[in-house]
Design a protein around this motif. Structure first.
Motif, PDB file in Angstrom:
ATOM      1  N   SER A 146      27.494 -33.123 -22.672  1.00 47.54           N
ATOM      2  CA  SER A 146      28.612 -32.200 -22.849  1.00 47.54           C
ATOM      3  C   SER A 146      28.105 -30.774 -23.043  1.00 47.54           C
ATOM      4  O   SER A 146      28.700 -29.807 -22.529  1.00 47.54           O
ATOM      5  CB  SER A 146      29.452 -32.617 -24.061  1.00 47.54           C
ATOM      6  N   SER A 150      28.930 -27.670 -20.660  1.00 46.63           N
ATOM      7  CA  SER A 150      29.547 -26.491 -21.276  1.00 46.63           C
ATOM      8  C   SER A 150      28.755 -25.221 -20.976  1.00 46.63           C
ATOM      9  O   SER A 150      29.342 -24.157 -20.736  1.00 46.63           O
ATOM     10  CB  SER A 150      29.673 -26.693 -22.787  1.00 46.63           C
ATOM     11  N   TYR A 153      29.613 -24.269 -17.608  1.00 47.11           N
ATOM     12  CA  TYR A 153      30.951 -23.654 -17.613  1.00 47.11           C
ATOM     13  C   TYR A 153      30.870 -22.178 -18.020  1.00 47.11           C
ATOM     14  O   TYR A 153      31.452 -21.311 -17.360  1.00 47.11           O
ATOM     15  CB  TYR A 153      31.875 -24.403 -18.578  1.00 47.11           C
ATOM     16  N   ASP A 178      35.328 -28.247 -17.520  1.00 52.29           N
ATOM     17  CA  ASP A 178      36.004 -28.330 -18.809  1.00 52.29           C
ATOM     18  C   ASP A 178      36.463 -29.757 -19.089  1.00 52.29           C
ATOM     19  O   ASP A 178      36.290 -30.276 -20.211  1.00 52.29           O
ATOM     20  CB  ASP A 178      37.209 -27.383 -18.813  1.00 52.29           C
ATOM     21  N   ALA A 181      33.372 -32.064 -19.858  1.00 45.04           N
ATOM     22  CA  ALA A 181      32.839 -31.801 -21.202  1.00 45.04           C
ATOM     23  C   ALA A 181      33.742 -32.432 -22.257  1.00 45.04           C
ATOM     24  O   ALA A 181      33.261 -33.037 -23.230  1.00 45.04           O
ATOM     25  CB  ALA A 181      32.716 -30.301 -21.429  1.00 45.04           C
ATOM     26  N   TYR A 182      35.043 -32.305 -22.080  1.00 48.48           N
ATOM     27  CA  TYR A 182      36.004 -32.891 -23.024  1.00 48.48           C
ATOM     28  C   TYR A 182      35.884 -34.409 -23.069  1.00 48.48           C
ATOM     29  O   TYR A 182      35.864 -35.015 -24.149  1.00 48.48           O
ATOM     30  CB  TYR A 182      37.421 -32.476 -22.633  1.00 48.48           C
ATOM     31  N   TYR A 230      36.512 -29.654 -32.390  1.00 43.15           N
ATOM     32  CA  TYR A 230      36.642 -29.507 -30.933  1.00 43.15           C
ATOM     33  C   TYR A 230      37.894 -30.226 -30.440  1.00 43.15           C
ATOM     34  O   TYR A 230      38.722 -29.657 -29.716  1.00 43.15           O
ATOM     35  CB  TYR A 230      35.402 -30.056 -30.246  1.00 43.15           C
ATOM     36  N   ARG A 242      36.672 -21.626 -22.221  1.00 44.41           N
ATOM     37  CA  ARG A 242      35.549 -20.927 -22.839  1.00 44.41           C
ATOM     38  C   ARG A 242      35.423 -21.222 -24.336  1.00 44.41           C
ATOM     39  O   ARG A 242      34.326 -21.462 -24.835  1.00 44.41           O
ATOM     40  CB  ARG A 242      35.704 -19.424 -22.598  1.00 44.41           C
ATOM     41  N   ALA A 245      34.138 -24.686 -24.828  1.00 45.87           N
ATOM     42  CA  ALA A 245      32.734 -24.767 -24.419  1.00 45.87           C
ATOM     43  C   ALA A 245      31.815 -24.257 -25.519  1.00 45.87           C
ATOM     44  O   ALA A 245      30.753 -24.845 -25.790  1.00 45.87           O
ATOM     45  CB  ALA A 245      32.515 -23.976 -23.130  1.00 45.87           C
ATOM     46  N   ALA A 248      31.446 -26.859 -28.173  1.00 40.43           N
ATOM     47  CA  ALA A 248      30.549 -27.927 -27.721  1.00 40.43           C
ATOM     48  C   ALA A 248      29.091 -27.506 -27.827  1.00 40.43           C
ATOM     49  O   ALA A 248      28.223 -28.307 -28.191  1.00 40.43           O
ATOM     50  CB  ALA A 248      30.886 -28.320 -26.284  1.00 40.43           C
TER      51      ALA A 248
END
Length: 277
Positions: A146, A150, A153, A178, A181-182, A230, A242, A245, A248
């Protein structure tokens, strides 16, 4: 067989370094074939990583989760395995350039520590070991990936106005990064929760208290709070893109400090996790 560990680790490290270099070259040259080659080298490194784990398992006659070296070796395996799955599922081979530096840094540490097999401490002779440490490996592996996504990103978002940039052309859309990563944090946080809960139960069995505010425990809790924030801010405050990210990235900084920083700078009841401690 113990003498085979270091050569195997060096070959593993060489494969991961090779993959990192080829990923970087393919990224800047926009050579798809080179990127596929890099992914193939990652597979070779993963096989060597697996062999190193199996060898350690045979040597200690148990799960390789007893100290910092064994956890680190499992951690690297989890990161690479997670990357291979995500790369296959979402076609995200472009983020290999961001994943492999993390893998290489930890692998460099692995070849620098003492590989001598020591007797298992009484506190570790418990069935809770497998659940507690395995959960940590899965959680940290998810968080590492992640983090890499991020970072990709944040770099792409910074270059979004320049449609000629390599970042814009080579990396997936921001919404995809995004979302990935989530999903990785969403997977990792339950396992981190399992790690904390089983650790508390195990601590009661081994030390007579569920929580002692040991530095490792405290920073594990801090890490949990960051990743919980998060998800909380994403669900209730609409934090995406953003802002998410950056959380993370902060979370993975906490992961690294929990694993390395606390072990070397803030010794406590978990000091046996450090080789030669």
């Amino acid at each position: 067989m113990e003498h085979l560990q270091l050569p195997l680790l060096w070959f593993m490290l060489a494969a991961y370094i090779g993959a990192m270099v080829v990923y970087g070259f393919s990224f800047w040259s926009r050579n798809i074939r080179m990127r596929k080659l890099a992914t193939s080298i990652v597979y070779i490194g993963l096989v060597l990583n697996t062999l190193a784990l199996l060898l350690r398992t045979a040597l200690i006659k148990g799960l390789p989760l007893n100290n910092g070296f064994e956890f680190g070796l499992s951690f690297v395996f989890a990161v690479v395995a997670a990357y291979v799955i995500v790369e296959y599922r979402f076609k995200l081979d472009a983020i290999g350039m961001f994943v492999m530096p993390v893998v290489v840094v930890i692998s460099c540490w692995l070849v620098s520590v003492d590989l001598t097999i020591q007797p298992v401490m009484p506190a570790l002779r418990s069935y809770w070991l497998a659940v507690h440490v395995s959960a940590a490996v899965i959680a940290y592996g998810s968080f590492a990936l992640s983090f890499a996504v991020s970072v990709a990103y944040l770099l792409k978002d910074k270059k979004e106005v320049d449609f000629s940039s390599r970042l814009n052309q080579e990396l997936p859309a921001l919404k995809v990064l995004d979302a990935v990563a989530y999903k990785l944090v969403f997977i990792g946080l339950p396992f981190l929760t399992i790690m904390l809960v089983t650790g508390a139960v195990w601590a009661e069995y081994a030390w007579g208290t569920f929580w002692s505010w040991d530095p490792k425990e405290t920073w594990a809790l801090i890490t949990w709070l960051i990743y919980a924030a998060y998800l909380h801010t994403r669900f209730l405050k609409g934090f995406k893109g953003r802002r998410a990210a950056w959380i993370a990235v902060l979370g993975f900084v906490a992961v690294i400090f929990t694993f390395f920083g606390v072990s070397y700078l803030l010794p406590g009841m978990h000091s046996y996790l450090v080789p030669n401690a």
